[in-house]
Enzyme design. Structure first.
Site, short mmCIF file in Angstrom:
data_model
loop_
_atom_site.label_atom_id
_atom_site.label_comp_id
_atom_site.label_asym_id
_atom_site.label_seq_id
_atom_site.Cartn_x
_atom_site.Cartn_y
_atom_site.Cartn_z
N ILE A 47 0.87 -1.18 0.00
CA ILE A 47 0.00 0.00 0.00
C ILE A 47 0.90 1.23 0.00
O ILE A 47 1.57 1.51 1.00
CB ILE A 47 -0.92 0.01 1.24
CG1 ILE A 47 -1.74 -1.29 1.32
CG2 ILE A 47 -1.84 1.23 1.21
CD1 ILE A 47 -2.48 -1.49 2.65
N GLU A 48 0.95 1.92 -1.13
CA GLU A 48 1.86 3.06 -1.27
C GLU A 48 1.17 4.36 -0.89
O GLU A 48 -0.02 4.39 -0.57
CB GLU A 48 2.40 3.09 -2.70
CG GLU A 48 3.21 1.83 -3.00
CD GLU A 48 3.91 1.85 -4.35
OE1 GLU A 48 3.59 2.70 -5.21
OE2 GLU A 48 4.80 1.00 -4.53
N GLU A 59 4.12 -7.96 2.92
CA GLU A 59 4.39 -8.88 4.04
C GLU A 59 3.98 -8.25 5.37
O GLU A 59 3.38 -8.90 6.22
CB GLU A 59 5.89 -9.22 4.10
CG GLU A 59 6.41 -9.94 2.87
CD GLU A 59 6.94 -8.99 1.81
OE1 GLU A 59 6.34 -7.91 1.60
OE2 GLU A 59 7.96 -9.32 1.19
N CYS A 99 11.88 -7.53 1.81
CA CYS A 99 12.87 -6.50 2.12
C CYS A 99 13.39 -6.69 3.55
O CYS A 99 12.83 -7.46 4.35
CB CYS A 99 12.29 -5.11 1.93
SG CYS A 99 11.26 -4.54 3.31
N CYS A 102 10.87 -6.03 6.43
CA CYS A 102 9.89 -7.11 6.59
C CYS A 102 10.52 -8.33 7.25
O CYS A 102 9.90 -9.01 8.07
CB CYS A 102 9.26 -7.47 5.25
SG CYS A 102 8.14 -6.19 4.65
N1 THU Z 1 7.48 -4.22 -1.62
C1 THU Z 1 6.76 -5.16 -0.92
O1 THU Z 1 5.55 -5.06 -0.80
N2 THU Z 1 7.43 -6.19 -0.38
C2 THU Z 1 8.77 -6.38 -0.47
O2 THU Z 1 9.31 -7.28 0.16
C3 THU Z 1 9.57 -5.51 -1.33
C4 THU Z 1 8.91 -4.26 -1.78
C5 THU Z 1 6.76 -3.09 -2.21
C6 THU Z 1 7.06 -1.77 -1.58
C7 THU Z 1 6.73 -0.82 -2.71
O3 THU Z 1 5.33 -0.56 -2.67
C8 THU Z 1 7.03 -1.60 -3.97
O4 THU Z 1 7.12 -2.96 -3.58
C9 THU Z 1 8.30 -1.19 -4.67
O5 THU Z 1 9.37 -1.21 -3.80
#
Ligand code: THU
Length: 143
Positions: A47-48, A59, A99, A102
């Protein structure tokens, strides 16, 4: 249902969760499905936000949903990701690895054998333990 079938279902649940991703800034859509010790599945998507740093990963969305519903014990999480255009039929070109933030959130609630499945499709995924993806980690004193 054997273990492989359950893993395949978890990847499918992550792919379903990815459909809800809100990622207008990166265009990278991620889905996660978190399996609790008692067999429930919590789904999450990224969710950005217009203020980029406020984005939440798929995650962590799944973990925060589960923890806020009283869950504390987890077996596995499946993660899938790819840009809007990347989906090819039932899969994606690349694995989406969690990442660092997470991984640290997983470390708060999960033991070293917690399973992390990263998938291109329900038939094509890799499995790791949390200890493999976050070795020599810092966390609560129960690992
Ligand atoms: N993102 C995730 O949802 N999970 C990850 O483990 C890596 C990155 C999302 C964050 C952002 O909304 C998009 O991917 C690009 O980085």
């Amino acid at each position: 249902m054997d273990g492989r079938e359950r893993d395949t279902d978890l990847i499918r649940a992550a792919m379903e969760a990815r459909e809800q991703a809100y990622a207008p800034y990166s265009g990278y859509l991620v889905g996660a499905a978190l399996l609790t010790e008692d067999g429930e599945i919590y789904q999450g998507c990224n969710i950005e936000n217009a203020s980029y740093g406020a984005a939440n990963c798929a995650e962590r969305t799944a973990f925060f949903k589960a923890v806020s519903q009283g869950k504390r014990d987890f077996r596995a999480i499946a993660v899938v990701g790819g840009s809007r255009e990347a989906r090819q039929g039932d899969g994606f070109p690349d694995m989406a690895y969690p990442c660092g933030i997470c991984r640290q959130v997983m470390r708060e609630f999960c033991g070293p054998d917690f399973r992390i499945l990263v998938g291109r499709s329900p038939e094509d995924f890799k499995e790791y333990t949390l200890d493999e993806l976050l070795p020599e980690s810092f966390g609560p004193a129960r690992m």
